[in-house]
Design an enzyme around this catalytic site. Structure first.
Site, mmCIF file in Angstrom:
data_model
loop_
_atom_site.group_PDB
_atom_site.id
_atom_site.type_symbol
_atom_site.label_atom_id
_atom_site.label_comp_id
_atom_site.label_asym_id
_atom_site.label_seq_id
_atom_site.Cartn_x
_atom_site.Cartn_y
_atom_site.Cartn_z
ATOM 1 N N CYS A 259 36.724 39.441 33.081
ATOM 2 C CA CYS A 259 36.229 40.175 31.930
ATOM 3 C C CYS A 259 37.353 41.076 31.433
ATOM 4 O O CYS A 259 38.394 41.200 32.066
ATOM 5 C CB CYS A 259 35.007 41.007 32.298
ATOM 6 S SG CYS A 259 33.597 40.032 32.883
ATOM 7 N N GLY B 267 36.788 37.325 27.549
ATOM 8 C CA GLY B 267 35.351 37.117 27.632
ATOM 9 C C GLY B 267 34.727 37.028 26.258
ATOM 10 O O GLY B 267 35.000 37.862 25.390
ATOM 11 N N ASN C 79 35.370 44.449 35.976
ATOM 12 C CA ASN C 79 35.992 43.134 35.931
ATOM 13 C C ASN C 79 36.224 42.681 37.367
ATOM 14 O O ASN C 79 36.866 43.379 38.147
ATOM 15 C CB ASN C 79 37.327 43.193 35.190
ATOM 16 C CG ASN C 79 38.076 41.876 35.237
ATOM 17 O OD1 ASN C 79 37.478 40.801 35.304
ATOM 18 N ND2 ASN C 79 39.398 41.950 35.206
ATOM 19 N N TYR D 174 46.850 31.440 33.069
ATOM 20 C CA TYR D 174 45.919 31.164 31.970
ATOM 21 C C TYR D 174 45.260 32.406 31.375
ATOM 22 O O TYR D 174 45.134 32.520 30.170
ATOM 23 C CB TYR D 174 44.826 30.220 32.464
ATOM 24 C CG TYR D 174 43.719 29.969 31.456
ATOM 25 C CD1 TYR D 174 43.888 29.039 30.433
ATOM 26 C CD2 TYR D 174 42.521 30.674 31.511
ATOM 27 C CE1 TYR D 174 42.886 28.808 29.498
ATOM 28 C CE2 TYR D 174 41.508 30.447 30.579
ATOM 29 C CZ TYR D 174 41.698 29.521 29.580
ATOM 30 O OH TYR D 174 40.709 29.298 28.657
#
Length: 502
Positions: free
Chosen positions: A2, A28, A101, A257
């Site tokens: 997140c 997110g 997160n 990523y």
């Protein structure tokens, strides 16, 4: 995975919070939320969807105060319910709002203890609500009529003792200030910055440094694993390491990523790390003497662009953009449902057929997780006229579940789990397939910060840092996930039936 942010300043923070969340949107897309404090009340706006769809101008005007927190949600634990949009809030003690997160690995045990021993009430399936209530209980144990920094530090120390897993947290405590802390392993990222203003100093904590950049904050440092930061309403910053043992082991997949290329985390440039991933891939292709007849290197946008460019340079091959991305379709990897990912690939990417027609192409992606996207992209290349389609992954095979906040929950969903590279090649229907080696990936990322001796790399290695992730744990989590998705599917069918009846 997140995105979280917190700002404590000397002027209204609503617009800064909004802008910070928009540049963290890549972390997110399921839900978004803001919470501010004007010294008397908390003001909250949260809901399902992108930041721009949840927070409108009228909401910004109502979010008054010089301190606030924000969140963009990517669901990994719990359900997809709008009730799980953050920030979470509890009014006892003091009034606390929290954004998180990561993912707790012992949330089931904590949930039971919170209800039976701590006498706390839980309203959702989210581990973030569990974390909020653990913090609330420990703050209640530490504080009296007034909570001081020493009481906050003592409470967070006990949170570390009770909570296992990955967590970067930002919280508002009424009358006390802005609180931020990181798990003792430093798995999920959190950076700290400051900005000089006319009436004093403003501080910002966020998941990535890009939030500092766009708002004109100076990067100070990453929050240290196990560190607690408290910024009082008067703007004074207090800091202390509150874990008995802390080690810096950031998530390796962040650099592959998750993070934006213009971010820096743990002293590492994401952009440069991805360039080096391409160099390492080229080195491996030379070592293995691959005799692929490649005419052109084409990235799968957006995350793989730097790796593909450097790979092409090292191989002395042309680099071309062959896919056009629809900017209004979200990142397929972080979509919570497989059917959404499958539907979105062709809506998200369209080919420039002249770059494929009659050519042998090498497609480069940041990673291959479920294999669905890779197979469809190979098919797109063939439909555009490619003679042969080769495939390169800038990351190693993803063979193991991730339990620290990334949606890789079960081996059944991972195309590389228990399969050879040749079998995976056949499944994605490529003419050739090469993966990055894990030692090469680690070397590519840590080059900017050799002090990092180990990354959290469980999805590649199966080695779980926290020591509590067993095969039984993974089986139980798979069962929970399967049950939750079945219930969600049944609920959707019930809703469609009710709509048809109406």
């Amino acid at each position: 995975m997140c995105g979280i942010v917190g700002i404590a300043g000397v002027k209204e923070v609503n617009m800064d919070l909004y802008e910070a969340l928009t540049v963290l949107q890549h972390r997110g897309q399921d839900a978004a939320g803001l919470m501010t404090s004007d010294g008397e009340k908390f003001h909250v706006r949260r809901g399902s969807g992108l930041v721009r769809d949840v927070v409108h101008e009228r909401h910004i005007r109502s979010l008054t105060g010089m301190i606030g927190i924000g969140h963009v949600r990517y669901p990994t634990a719990g359900s997809l319910s709008p009730l799980e949009a953050q920030p979470f809030y509890t009014n006892s003690p003091y009034g606390i709002g929290l954004v998180h997160n990561g993912n707790l690995t012992n949330d089931r045990e904590l949930r039971s203890l919170l209800v039976t021993s701590d006498r706390r009430h839980l309203n959702t399936d989210s581990d973030s609500e569990v974390l909020l209530n653990v913090l609330a209980h420990e703050l209640q144990e530490s504080g009296g009529d007034r909570l001081d920094p020493e009481g906050v530090f003592a409470a967070v120390r006990r949170v570390h003792e009770r909570c296992l897993g990955a967590y970067a947290v930002v919280a508002l405590i009424a009358g006390t200030g802005l609180l931020a802390f990181r798990d003792p392993w430093g798995i999920r990222p959190l950076v700290l910055g400051c900005r000089s203003e006319l009436r004093g100093m403003a501080y910002l904590v966020a998941s990535e440094s890009v939030a500092l950049d766009v708002l004109g904050f100076e990067y100070l440092r990453d929050v240290t694993p196990g560190e607690t930061i408290l910024i009082s309403p008067g703007g004074r910053l207090h800091s202390r390491i509150c874990a008995d043992r802390s080690e810096r082991h950031p998530c390796l997949f962040e650099y592959v990523y998750l993070a934006r290329p213009d971010s820096r985390m743990e002293g590492i440039s994401v952009h440069r790390a991805r360039l080096r991933m391409g160099e390492k891939l080229a080195d491996k292709m030379h070592r293995e003497a691959l005799e692929w007849p490649i005419d052109v290197v084409i990235p799968i946008p957006d995350t793989s662009r730097m790796s593909a460019l450097q790979l092409a340079n090292q191989l002395n091959l042309p680099y071309r953009e062959g896919f056009i991305k629809n900017r209004y379709i979200g990142r397929t990897f972080i979509m919570p449902e497989q059917r959404d990912r499958e539907r979105s690939v062709r809506r998200k990417l369209n080919v420039i057929d002249v770059e494929f027609r009659g050519k042998n192409v090498l497609l480069v992606d940041d990673s291959i997780v479920r294999g669905t996207t890779s197979r469809q992209i190979v098919e797109l290349a063939r439909e555009a006229g490619a003679k042969r389609v080769f495939f390169a992954s800038a990351a190693p095979p993803v063979r193991y579940p991730n339990v620290y906040g990334i949606d890789m929950p079960s081996t059944e969903e991972l195309v590389a789990a228990g399969r050879s590279v040749e079998t995976i090649r056949q499944l994605i229907r490529a003419d050739g397939l090469i993966y990055q080696d894990l030692p090469d990936l680690v070397e590519a990322v840590r080059a900017d910060n050799p002090a990092i001796t180990r990354f959290e790399d469980s999805c590649f290695s199966g080695d779980y840092l926290t020591g509590d992730v067993t095969p039984g744990y993974l089986r139980d989590r798979l069962t929970e996930r399967t049950t939750a998705r079945r219930e969600a599917a049944l609920a959707e069918l019930d809703l469609r039936f009710d709509e048809e009846r109406l």
